[in-house]
Design a protein around this motif. Structure first.
Motif, PDB file in Angstrom:
ATOM      1  N   LEU A  81      31.696   4.057  63.664  1.00  0.00           N
ATOM      2  CA  LEU A  81      32.947   4.709  63.091  1.00  0.00           C
ATOM      3  C   LEU A  81      33.538   5.352  63.643  1.00  0.00           C
ATOM      4  CD1 LEU A  81      31.045   5.880  59.929  1.00  0.00           C
ATOM      5  CD2 LEU A  81      32.077   3.840  60.488  1.00  0.00           C
ATOM      6  N   LYS A  82      35.099   5.850  63.175  1.00  0.00           N
ATOM      7  CA  LYS A  82      36.399   6.893  64.167  1.00  0.00           C
ATOM      8  C   LYS A  82      35.954   8.063  63.906  1.00  0.00           C
ATOM      9  CE  LYS A  82      39.957   3.473  63.909  1.00  0.00           C
ATOM     10  NZ  LYS A  82      40.876   3.022  63.524  1.00  0.00           N
ATOM     11  N   ARG A  83      35.220   8.291  62.329  1.00  0.00           N
ATOM     12  CA  ARG A  83      34.493   9.147  62.029  1.00  0.00           C
ATOM     13  C   ARG A  83      33.506  10.307  62.961  1.00  0.00           C
ATOM     14  NH1 ARG A  83      32.058   9.463  56.349  1.00  0.00           N
ATOM     15  NH2 ARG A  83      30.067   8.941  57.186  1.00  0.00           N
ATOM     16  N   ASP A  84      33.283   9.265  63.602  1.00  0.00           N
ATOM     17  CA  ASP A  84      31.660   9.824  63.320  1.00  0.00           C
ATOM     18  C   ASP A  84      31.755  10.270  65.689  1.00  0.00           C
ATOM     19  OD1 ASP A  84      29.725   9.612  62.633  1.00  0.00           O
ATOM     20  OD2 ASP A  84      29.858   7.272  63.407  1.00  0.00           O
ATOM     21  N   TYR A  85      33.399   9.139  66.439  1.00  0.00           N
ATOM     22  CA  TYR A  85      33.661  10.051  67.157  1.00  0.00           C
ATOM     23  C   TYR A  85      34.491  11.268  67.148  1.00  0.00           C
ATOM     24  CZ  TYR A  85      31.939   5.276  69.237  1.00  0.00           C
ATOM     25  OH  TYR A  85      31.355   3.972  70.010  1.00  0.00           O
ATOM     26  N   LEU A  86      35.261  10.869  66.153  1.00  0.00           N
ATOM     27  CA  LEU A  86      36.049  11.966  66.065  1.00  0.00           C
ATOM     28  C   LEU A  86      35.230  13.313  66.100  1.00  0.00           C
ATOM     29  CD1 LEU A  86      38.687  11.024  63.320  1.00  0.00           C
ATOM     30  CD2 LEU A  86      39.455  11.826  65.485  1.00  0.00           C
ATOM     31  N   ASN A  87      33.948  13.318  65.016  1.00  0.00           N
ATOM     32  CA  ASN A  87      33.165  14.574  65.074  1.00  0.00           C
ATOM     33  C   ASN A  87      32.745  15.254  66.749  1.00  0.00           C
ATOM     34  OD1 ASN A  87      33.576  15.013  62.059  1.00  0.00           O
ATOM     35  ND2 ASN A  87      31.251  13.420  62.136  1.00  0.00           N
TER      36      ASN A  87
END
Length: 225
Positions: free
Chosen positions: A106-112
């Motif tokens: 998920l994009k959120r995972d990579y952003l984290n």
């Protein structure tokens, strides 16, 4: 050519400096995969770029004072220790059977992961001191020319990033041999190392200032230019 050789050499050296970023990058590559480690490394690089820009464009005397402020070392050390402790406590509650190797999707995972890399590097005040020392040492040889300085930084950070990619690829090879028990062990080790590095950063706040003898004459010369 001199700037290129110096920048490449420094970037290669930086990539193998032992610190929290080094170990967390390896741990991320092993447990989450190549793209996850790459996202983490992008955050680290951004923090370096920000520190370099701050050190270059701000008053050298002001940055010299800030980088030796004990409060910043204590604050950064506490943040790193807290993160390590929270991570370790969470792992104590994890069931080994539930652990598995999985890459973020998920994009959120990579952003984290990107934010984790940025913050982990940014709270280490020593990084700011390092870039200031580089600018003070090498800046006069480049006439403090903005284009030359930022070209030099581009060479340095590019060499750093490319070397990190090789480290990530090598670490990724270990994924095939990991069991859930070993995954948990690696994560716990990385958490403990964060706690240790946080303590080291805090200890720096109580050590005598090192290298303070060289900062006044050089900064005065640079400011005059």
């Amino acid at each position: 050519m001199d700037d290129f050789i110096t920048g490449i050499s420094l970037g290669f050296f930086l990539s193998f400096m032992i610190g929290p970023v080094f170990f967390i990058l390896i741990e991320t590559s092993i447990t989450k995969g190549f793209r996850a480690a790459l996202a983490f490394d992008f955050g680290v690089v951004l923090a370096d770029a920000l520190f370099f820009a701050i050190a270059f464009f701000s008053s050298f005397r002001l940055i010299n004072t800030i980088k030796d402020d004990p409060a910043l070392f204590i604050f950064g050390g506490i943040l790193m220790m807290t993160y390590g402790v929270i991570s370790y406590v969470k792992l104590k509650r994890v069931q080994i059977d539930t652990l598995q190797l999985a890459s973020p999707n998920l994009k959120r995972d990579y952003l984290n992961l990107f934010a984790k890399g940025f913050l982990l590097n940014f709270i280490n005040v020593g990084v700011l001191g390092f870039w200031l020392a580089i600018i003070i040492t090498l800046g006069p040889t480049m006439d403090m020319d903005t284009n030359r300085m930022f070209t030099f930084f581009a060479f340095t950070i590019s060499a750093y990033f490319v070397t990190d990619i090789f480290k990530i690829l090598l670490a990724k090879q270990l994924r095939k041999k990991l069991t859930p028990h070993n995954i948990l062990k690696i994560k716990k080790i990385s958490s403990v190392l964060l706690i240790i590095f946080g303590m080291v950063i805090m200890v720096k706040a109580f050590l005598p200032e090192s290298g303070s003898n060289i900062k006044i004459p050089l900064t005065q010369q640079i400011e005059k230019k």
